[in-house]
Design a protein around this motif. Structure first.
Motif, short mmCIF file in Angstrom:
data_model
loop_
_atom_site.label_atom_id
_atom_site.label_comp_id
_atom_site.label_asym_id
_atom_site.label_seq_id
_atom_site.Cartn_x
_atom_site.Cartn_y
_atom_site.Cartn_z
N ASP A 3 0.86 -1.17 0.00
CA ASP A 3 0.00 0.00 0.00
C ASP A 3 0.90 1.23 0.00
O ASP A 3 1.79 1.32 0.83
CB ASP A 3 -0.87 -0.03 1.26
CG ASP A 3 -1.95 1.02 1.25
OD1 ASP A 3 -1.71 2.12 0.69
OD2 ASP A 3 -3.01 0.76 1.81
N PRO A 4 0.69 2.17 -0.92
CA PRO A 4 1.57 3.33 -0.94
C PRO A 4 1.51 4.12 0.36
O PRO A 4 2.42 4.87 0.67
CB PRO A 4 1.08 4.17 -2.12
CG PRO A 4 -0.28 3.68 -2.41
CD PRO A 4 -0.33 2.25 -1.94
N ARG A 5 0.46 3.93 1.15
CA ARG A 5 0.39 4.63 2.43
C ARG A 5 1.45 4.14 3.40
O ARG A 5 1.74 4.79 4.38
CB ARG A 5 -0.99 4.48 3.06
CG ARG A 5 -2.02 5.30 2.32
CD ARG A 5 -3.36 5.07 2.90
NE ARG A 5 -3.72 3.67 2.64
CZ ARG A 5 -4.77 3.08 3.14
NH1 ARG A 5 -5.58 3.72 3.92
NH2 ARG A 5 -5.04 1.84 2.84
N LEU A 154 1.94 8.35 -3.23
CA LEU A 154 2.28 7.76 -4.52
C LEU A 154 3.66 8.23 -5.00
O LEU A 154 4.39 7.47 -5.64
CB LEU A 154 1.20 8.07 -5.55
CG LEU A 154 -0.11 7.30 -5.32
CD1 LEU A 154 -1.25 7.93 -6.12
CD2 LEU A 154 0.06 5.84 -5.67
N ASP A 155 4.04 9.49 -4.67
CA ASP A 155 5.40 9.95 -4.97
C ASP A 155 6.41 8.99 -4.36
O ASP A 155 7.35 8.54 -5.03
CB ASP A 155 5.67 11.34 -4.35
CG ASP A 155 5.06 12.50 -5.08
OD1 ASP A 155 4.65 12.34 -6.24
OD2 ASP A 155 5.01 13.59 -4.47
N ASP A 156 6.21 8.70 -3.08
CA ASP A 156 7.14 7.81 -2.38
C ASP A 156 7.18 6.43 -3.02
O ASP A 156 8.24 5.83 -3.17
CB ASP A 156 6.77 7.70 -0.90
CG ASP A 156 7.12 8.95 -0.11
OD1 ASP A 156 7.99 9.72 -0.55
OD2 ASP A 156 6.54 9.15 0.96
N TRP A 157 6.02 5.92 -3.40
CA TRP A 157 5.97 4.60 -4.03
C TRP A 157 6.75 4.61 -5.35
O TRP A 157 7.56 3.71 -5.61
CB TRP A 157 4.52 4.17 -4.26
CG TRP A 157 4.40 2.82 -4.89
CD1 TRP A 157 4.45 1.62 -4.24
CD2 TRP A 157 4.25 2.53 -6.27
NE1 TRP A 157 4.34 0.60 -5.16
CE2 TRP A 157 4.22 1.13 -6.40
CE3 TRP A 157 4.15 3.31 -7.41
CZ2 TRP A 157 4.07 0.49 -7.64
CZ3 TRP A 157 4.01 2.68 -8.65
CH2 TRP A 157 3.97 1.29 -8.75
N VAL A 158 6.52 5.62 -6.19
CA VAL A 158 7.24 5.71 -7.46
C VAL A 158 8.74 5.77 -7.22
O VAL A 158 9.52 5.08 -7.87
CB VAL A 158 6.77 6.94 -8.28
CG1 VAL A 158 7.69 7.19 -9.47
CG2 VAL A 158 5.33 6.76 -8.76
N ALA A 175 9.03 14.76 -6.85
CA ALA A 175 7.57 14.72 -6.70
C ALA A 175 6.93 14.26 -8.02
O ALA A 175 6.24 15.03 -8.68
CB ALA A 175 7.06 16.09 -6.30
N PRO A 176 7.14 12.99 -8.40
CA PRO A 176 6.66 12.53 -9.71
C PRO A 176 5.14 12.52 -9.87
O PRO A 176 4.65 12.55 -11.00
CB PRO A 176 7.23 11.13 -9.83
CG PRO A 176 7.57 10.71 -8.44
CD PRO A 176 7.85 11.95 -7.68
N VAL A 177 4.40 12.51 -8.79
CA VAL A 177 2.93 12.57 -8.87
C VAL A 177 2.45 13.93 -8.40
O VAL A 177 1.79 14.66 -9.13
CB VAL A 177 2.27 11.44 -8.05
CG1 VAL A 177 0.75 11.53 -8.12
CG2 VAL A 177 2.74 10.07 -8.54
#
Length: 193
Positions: A3-5, A154-158, A175-177
């Motif tokens: 989970d990206p969270r 989602l930034d962190d996940w990417v 900050a890709p998202v």
């Protein structure tokens, strides 16, 4: 599924890059793009989980230990792909694409595209999911209510995946998202949505 969270959560002191109206809500297109990013994350995570052969997945003679399990995983993956396609259609529509254009891209008539995706667009535009809505799920409610927080996760996940590079330069940036989100211009009235 990851989970990206579960990513490093940013504190209240963090600020958005280049956000001129920090108190204004995000545009509908920005919110729709975060939903699209989430659906892509969901599909990618399901697809990655299908790649390795699990310990004990095969019997010694090479047959499947749990018949139907891999097929069920593939069906979930197909469902996630459908959700991604729906989110992409909503994003395109919110951004101004005609039903004709949506249909052309998908090899459908404008009428077929409208029949397929108009309900999803209406749900997106008409009502954000409420916390008690069983059809929305916890993450979809979070996306609707806290698009910046969802985008930061989602930034962190990417960045953990190391594959956020869309332009071939190898660096998706910090900050890709969230870096692409746009807030409404309160001086422009409601037309900025």
């Amino acid at each position: 599924m990851t989970d990206p969270r579960g990513a490093r959560h940013r504190g209240d002191g963090d600020t958005e890059a280049a956000a001129p109206f920090t108190d204004a809500p995000f545009t509908d297109a920005s919110r729709a793009r975060v939903v699209l990013s989430y659906e892509a994350y969901e599909l990618a995570d399901l697809a990655r989980a299908a790649v390795p052969i699990g310990a004990g997945e095969l019997c010694a003679d090479g047959t499947v230990r749990s018949p139907g399990a891999v097929l069920a995983d593939a069906a979930r993956l197909l469902g996630a792909a459908r959700q991604l396609l729906e989110a992409a259609a909503v994003f395109e529509r919110v951004g101004g694409a005609s039903w004709q254009r949506v249909g052309e891209v998908l090899g459908l008539s404008a009428q077929a595209a409208r029949a397929r995706f108009a309900p999803a667009e209406a749900r997106f535009r008409d009502r954000p999911p409420s916390p008690g809505d069983p059809s929305a799920g916890c993450w979809r409610t979070y996306l609707s209510r806290e698009p910046l927080e969802a985008a930061l996760d989602l930034d962190d996940w990417v960045l953990r995946q190391g594959d956020g590079d869309r332009d071939g330069d190898g660096d998706p940036g910090p900050a890709p998202v969230s870096g692409g989100l746009v807030r409404e211009d309160p001086t422009a009235g409601r037309s900025g949505r």
